[in-house]
Design a protein around this motif. Structure first.
Motif, PDB file in Angstrom:
ATOM      1  N   UNK A 219      42.315 -47.443  15.428  1.00  0.00           N
ATOM      2  CA  UNK A 219      40.861 -47.387  15.316  1.00  0.00           C
ATOM      3  C   UNK A 219      40.199 -48.469  16.177  1.00  0.00           C
ATOM      4  N   UNK A 220      40.760 -49.685  16.140  1.00  0.00           N
ATOM      5  CA  UNK A 220      40.157 -50.748  16.939  1.00  0.00           C
ATOM      6  C   UNK A 220      40.264 -50.443  18.428  1.00  0.00           C
ATOM      7  N   UNK A 221      41.399 -49.893  18.863  1.00  0.00           N
ATOM      8  CA  UNK A 221      41.571 -49.569  20.280  1.00  0.00           C
ATOM      9  C   UNK A 221      40.523 -48.559  20.746  1.00  0.00           C
ATOM     10  N   UNK A 222      40.358 -47.479  19.986  1.00  0.00           N
ATOM     11  CA  UNK A 222      39.385 -46.449  20.373  1.00  0.00           C
ATOM     12  C   UNK A 222      37.962 -46.992  20.333  1.00  0.00           C
TER      13      UNK A 222
ATOM     14  N   UNK B  39      42.426 -59.754  18.738  1.00  0.00           N
ATOM     15  CA  UNK B  39      41.379 -60.114  17.777  1.00  0.00           C
ATOM     16  C   UNK B  39      41.590 -59.351  16.490  1.00  0.00           C
ATOM     17  N   UNK B  40      42.327 -59.949  15.573  1.00  0.00           N
ATOM     18  CA  UNK B  40      42.534 -59.278  14.283  1.00  0.00           C
ATOM     19  C   UNK B  40      41.208 -59.205  13.540  1.00  0.00           C
ATOM     20  N   UNK B  41      40.369 -60.154  13.792  1.00  0.00           N
ATOM     21  CA  UNK B  41      39.059 -60.205  13.150  1.00  0.00           C
ATOM     22  C   UNK B  41      38.327 -61.373  13.746  1.00  0.00           C
TER      23      UNK B  41
ATOM     24  N   UNK C 167      44.145 -54.032   0.545  1.00  0.00           N
ATOM     25  CA  UNK C 167      43.699 -53.185   1.652  1.00  0.00           C
ATOM     26  C   UNK C 167      42.832 -52.036   1.145  1.00  0.00           C
ATOM     27  N   UNK C 168      43.260 -51.390   0.068  1.00  0.00           N
ATOM     28  CA  UNK C 168      42.504 -50.260  -0.478  1.00  0.00           C
ATOM     29  C   UNK C 168      41.073 -50.662  -0.774  1.00  0.00           C
ATOM     30  N   UNK C 169      40.883 -51.851  -1.322  1.00  0.00           N
ATOM     31  CA  UNK C 169      39.541 -52.326  -1.638  1.00  0.00           C
ATOM     32  C   UNK C 169      38.685 -52.398  -0.382  1.00  0.00           C
ATOM     33  N   UNK C 170      39.239 -52.951   0.687  1.00  0.00           N
ATOM     34  CA  UNK C 170      38.508 -53.081   1.942  1.00  0.00           C
ATOM     35  C   UNK C 170      38.226 -51.714   2.555  1.00  0.00           C
ATOM     36  N   UNK C 171      39.227 -50.839   2.546  1.00  0.00           N
ATOM     37  CA  UNK C 171      39.059 -49.492   3.084  1.00  0.00           C
ATOM     38  C   UNK C 171      37.997 -48.722   2.314  1.00  0.00           C
TER      39      UNK C 171
ATOM     40  N   UNK D 184      35.423 -55.556  10.306  1.00  0.00           N
ATOM     41  CA  UNK D 184      36.060 -56.823  10.620  1.00  0.00           C
ATOM     42  C   UNK D 184      36.984 -57.270   9.480  1.00  0.00           C
ATOM     43  N   UNK D 185      36.492 -57.143   8.266  1.00  0.00           N
ATOM     44  CA  UNK D 185      37.291 -57.514   7.094  1.00  0.00           C
ATOM     45  C   UNK D 185      38.538 -56.636   7.002  1.00  0.00           C
ATOM     46  N   UNK D 186      38.365 -55.347   7.263  1.00  0.00           N
ATOM     47  CA  UNK D 186      39.477 -54.400   7.165  1.00  0.00           C
ATOM     48  C   UNK D 186      40.559 -54.712   8.201  1.00  0.00           C
ATOM     49  N   UNK D 187      40.150 -55.035   9.427  1.00  0.00           N
ATOM     50  CA  UNK D 187      41.118 -55.401  10.459  1.00  0.00           C
ATOM     51  C   UNK D 187      41.914 -56.642  10.037  1.00  0.00           C
ATOM     52  N   UNK D 188      41.207 -57.622   9.485  1.00  0.00           N
ATOM     53  CA  UNK D 188      41.875 -58.859   9.085  1.00  0.00           C
ATOM     54  C   UNK D 188      42.823 -58.635   7.913  1.00  0.00           C
ATOM     55  N   UNK D 189      42.347 -57.890   6.909  1.00  0.00           N
ATOM     56  CA  UNK D 189      43.150 -57.689   5.703  1.00  0.00           C
ATOM     57  C   UNK D 189      44.476 -57.029   6.031  1.00  0.00           C
ATOM     58  N   UNK D 190      44.444 -55.977   6.832  1.00  0.00           N
ATOM     59  CA  UNK D 190      45.676 -55.227   7.076  1.00  0.00           C
ATOM     60  C   UNK D 190      46.681 -56.058   7.863  1.00  0.00           C
ATOM     61  N   UNK D 191      46.202 -56.867   8.795  1.00  0.00           N
ATOM     62  CA  UNK D 191      47.153 -57.663   9.550  1.00  0.00           C
ATOM     63  C   UNK D 191      47.715 -58.817   8.723  1.00  0.00           C
TER      64      UNK D 191
END
Length: 476
Positions: free
Chosen positions: A460-463, A3-5, A87-91, A360-367
């Motif tokens: 981060x998503x795993x933890x 689930x990337x997002x 990515x920086x924007x989302x982070x 959720x947005x951050x996970x999607x953006x990076x992938x």
């Protein structure tokens, strides 16, 4: 498929585009911004003047201005992430919400939790930053003498901080229950969810700091100036290390081998009817077992500094391979049983509004971030490679995607890259410059920064999945 997002990702067809959402070549798997380059593990990671010179995206310039207005400084993490403004924007939005917007926890406690998290990985850079921020927002200076000077309520986070940082699969509903039980030092569920997000955020950010070799700013203790490389180059680590002759040829050959393997895998996926579930399970177990053999040979010697050690209890506790020879392994976490999309996202959004959407947005953006290029090759679909990196991180944390063929991991990730990924994700304080330079030797620094962004978010998503699953079990 991971689930990337919440929107997911169509297999093999990444959402395209660079920082502005369009396509184009930016110099590699991810490329670079404005011609700036980043030289890891040296004093070159704060190229302020270079990154602001001609050719910088207006989106990046605006982000850096906003960062400066908000915090009064632009730290080196922001500068390195600035290689990929989308990515920086989302982070930045996520971290701003965690630290500066309304939430269950007071501001000084948020920074103290960040200190506790960073100290688990001996990350003096982040510890120092948040000690300053802790005092700036009115925190009690006495607490900075060490964890024993902090209120018992914060000290009670120590156990779950330790597990989240090193062995998140050990977290149970009993750990959650112990923190929420009635009493003067009890946590509310909303407070605890914010604390869990902060802990996982800063454990993962410590991975990014060590993975990219980020140094303190000049105004921090231990900080120093920089001699950046040419602002118009985004050279490969191989060229920076003056790799010539056969070394340079070998590095270029590595790129061609990777390209050929990707091509063959894509062709085989089109031709074959599919791998059986039994074979998929076998390949995951094989990859999980082989990860035992992926250990660094040149471990960095990090003696705990006193300003970090005072925030750590049980400093000997560290990552332990999910599968150990002769030991009963914890049950595999089947991702489909507790997904970010169906479970984690909704739980966080219910207890800590808005942060779920931003995560959720951050996970999607990076992938999905790609320029469809690899090293010197253009027009490349890199989704298979990014998926292999993400799933390998989750694999070393015991998470399996039943519909993913882990044979792809062995095909696409050579040993030196696996060593780097596992070190940065599991014990980042042991990362060395040699590990960084030994994998993908003909790739650009900006491409290696993206590897670290993928590691940050996958970790981060795993933890979070382990922690939120325990919260869900407590609630039911």
């Amino acid at each position: 498929m991971p689930s990337w997002g919440r929107a997911g990702m169509e297999k093999g067809h990444p959402a395209g585009g660079g920082p502005s959402g369009g396509g184009g070549v930016r110099g590699g798997l991810l490329g670079r911004v404005g011609g700036c380059s980043t030289q890891p593990f040296t004093t070159l990671l704060s190229p302020r003047r270079q990154i602001l010179q001609e050719g910088v995206d207006s989106s990046l310039r605006q982000l850096l201005i906003e960062a400066f207005v908000s915090a009064g400084r632009v730290d080196n993490i922001t500068m390195v992430m600035g290689l990929h403004p989308q990515y920086l924007s989302s982070f930045w939005k996520t971290q701003y919400l965690l630290l500066r917007m309304d939430g269950p926890l007071p501001y000084h406690k948020r920074h103290y939790i960040a200190i506790m998290a960073a100290a688990r990985h001996q990350c003096s850079y982040l510890v120092g930053l948040h000690m300053e921020e802790f005092l700036r927002v009115g925190g009690n200076p006495a607490w900075l003498q060490g964890l024993h000077y902090a209120p018992q309520k914060l000290r009670n986070l120590n156990e779950i901080n330790k597990l989240l940082a090193h062995r998140p699969w050990l977290i149970t509903k009993e750990h959650i229950e112990a923190l929420l039980k009635t009493g003067e030092n009890s946590w509310s569920l909303a407070e605890l969810v914010q604390a869990l997000v902060l802990l996982t955020h800063y454990h993962s950010l410590a991975s990014f700091v060590f993975g990219c070799g980020i140094n303190p700013e000049e105004d921090q203790d231990g900080g120093h100036g920089c001699w950046p490389p040419s602002p118009h180059s985004d050279s490969s680590p191989a060229s920076d290390d003056s790799m010539g002759g056969s070394g340079g040829k070998d590095a270029m050959q590595e790129v061609e081998v990777l390209m050929e393997r990707m091509k063959l895998l894509q062709e085989s996926q089109l031709e074959e009817e599919g791998v059986t579930q039994e074979e998929m399970a076998t390949r995951f177990e094989l990859e999980k077992t082989e990860s035992l053999l992926v250990t660094p040979s040149d471990i960095a010697d990090h003696s705990l500094q006193s300003n970090v050690l005072c925030f750590v209890e049980d400093p000997e506790f560290s990552y332990k391979d999910f599968t150990r020879r002769g030991e009963q392994a914890p049950p595999t976490f089947h991702a489909q049983d507790y997904t970010w999309e169906d479970h984690g996202y909704s739980l966080i959004n219910r207890l800590y509004p808005d942060v779920g959407q931003l995560l959720d947005e951050k996970f999607q953006v990076v992938y999905n971030l790609t320029y469809n290029t690899i090293a010197m090759h253009c027009g490349v679909d890199t989704s298979m490679l990014r998926r292999a990196i993400w799933n390998y991180v989750h694999c070393v944390f015991g998470i399996r995607y039943d519909d993913y063929d882990y044979g792809e991991v062995n095909q696409l990730l050579e040993r030196s890259l696996k060593v780097y990924i596992k070190t940065v994700a599991c014990y980042p304080e042991k990362t060395t410059k040699r590990m960084y330079t030994q994998f993908w030797r003909h790739f650009k620094h900006s491409e290696k920064v993206h590897i670290n962004l993928l590691l940050l978010e996958a970790r981060m998503q795993a933890a979070l999945l382990y922690a939120l699953r325990a919260v869900t079990r407590y609630m039911t």
